[in-house]
Design a protein around this motif. Structure first.
Motif, short mmCIF file in Angstrom:
data_model
loop_
_atom_site.label_atom_id
_atom_site.label_comp_id
_atom_site.label_asym_id
_atom_site.label_seq_id
_atom_site.Cartn_x
_atom_site.Cartn_y
_atom_site.Cartn_z
N GLU A 34 0.83 -1.21 0.00
CA GLU A 34 0.00 0.00 0.00
C GLU A 34 0.86 1.26 0.00
OE1 GLU A 34 -2.77 -0.25 3.24
OE2 GLU A 34 -3.75 -2.01 2.38
N ALA A 35 1.90 1.27 0.82
CA ALA A 35 2.78 2.44 0.90
C ALA A 35 3.52 2.65 -0.42
CB ALA A 35 3.77 2.29 2.05
N MET A 36 3.98 1.56 -1.02
CA MET A 36 4.71 1.68 -2.29
C MET A 36 3.77 2.14 -3.40
SD MET A 36 7.10 -1.70 -1.87
CE MET A 36 8.04 -1.52 -3.39
N LEU A 37 2.55 1.62 -3.43
CA LEU A 37 1.59 2.03 -4.44
C LEU A 37 1.24 3.51 -4.29
CD1 LEU A 37 -0.33 1.46 -6.77
CD2 LEU A 37 -2.02 0.70 -5.09
N ALA A 38 1.03 3.95 -3.05
CA ALA A 38 0.72 5.37 -2.82
C ALA A 38 1.86 6.25 -3.30
CB ALA A 38 0.46 5.61 -1.33
N PHE A 39 3.09 5.83 -3.06
CA PHE A 39 4.25 6.60 -3.53
C PHE A 39 4.28 6.64 -5.05
CE2 PHE A 39 8.65 6.61 -5.11
CZ PHE A 39 9.06 7.84 -4.64
N GLU A 40 4.06 5.49 -5.68
CA GLU A 40 4.07 5.43 -7.15
C GLU A 40 3.01 6.34 -7.74
OE1 GLU A 40 3.54 1.29 -7.94
OE2 GLU A 40 5.59 0.78 -7.36
N LEU A 41 1.82 6.34 -7.15
CA LEU A 41 0.74 7.20 -7.65
C LEU A 41 1.08 8.68 -7.49
CD1 LEU A 41 -2.35 5.18 -6.37
CD2 LEU A 41 -1.54 5.38 -8.74
N ARG A 42 1.63 9.05 -6.33
CA ARG A 42 2.03 10.46 -6.12
C ARG A 42 3.12 10.86 -7.10
NH1 ARG A 42 2.08 8.79 -0.75
NH2 ARG A 42 4.36 8.88 -0.72
N ARG A 43 4.09 9.97 -7.32
CA ARG A 43 5.20 10.25 -8.22
C ARG A 43 4.68 10.41 -9.66
NH1 ARG A 43 9.32 5.60 -8.56
NH2 ARG A 43 7.50 4.72 -9.54
N ASP A 44 3.81 9.49 -10.08
CA ASP A 44 3.26 9.56 -11.43
C ASP A 44 2.43 10.82 -11.63
OD1 ASP A 44 4.50 7.15 -11.92
OD2 ASP A 44 2.66 5.96 -11.88
N GLU A 45 1.68 11.20 -10.60
CA GLU A 45 0.86 12.41 -10.71
C GLU A 45 1.74 13.64 -10.81
OE1 GLU A 45 -1.96 14.59 -7.61
OE2 GLU A 45 -2.75 12.64 -8.26
N ALA A 46 2.83 13.66 -10.07
CA ALA A 46 3.74 14.80 -10.11
C ALA A 46 4.45 14.91 -11.47
CB ALA A 46 4.79 14.68 -9.00
N LEU A 47 4.65 13.78 -12.13
CA LEU A 47 5.34 13.78 -13.42
C LEU A 47 4.41 14.15 -14.57
CD1 LEU A 47 7.57 10.60 -13.03
CD2 LEU A 47 8.27 12.99 -12.85
N SER A 48 3.10 14.07 -14.36
CA SER A 48 2.19 14.38 -15.47
C SER A 48 1.76 15.82 -15.49
CB SER A 48 0.93 13.54 -15.46
OG SER A 48 0.69 12.75 -14.41
#
Length: 55
Positions: A41-55
């Motif tokens: 869950e923590a890794m997925l949340a990080f990935e989603l935040r990172r992807d959102e910041a990159l878009s």
């Protein structure tokens, strides 16, 4: 009391991946399952935040 698992940086993410690898060698248990779920869950949340910041 255990601290919640949080992934805020790439370094945290790498450490979480290492912990998942460590856990994979341990015998199955409810504690292992809970920790793996929290890491996922923590890794997925990080990935989603990172992807959102990159878009």
């Amino acid at each position: 009391m255990k601290m919640p698992i949080a992934v805020h940086t790439e370094e945290d993410y790498a450490q979480a991946q290492e912990r998942v690898a460590e856990l994979s060698t341990e015998p199955d248990s409810k504690e292992k399952d809970r920790e793996l779920e929290a890491l996922a869950e923590a890794m997925l949340a990080f990935e989603l935040r990172r992807d959102e910041a990159l878009s």
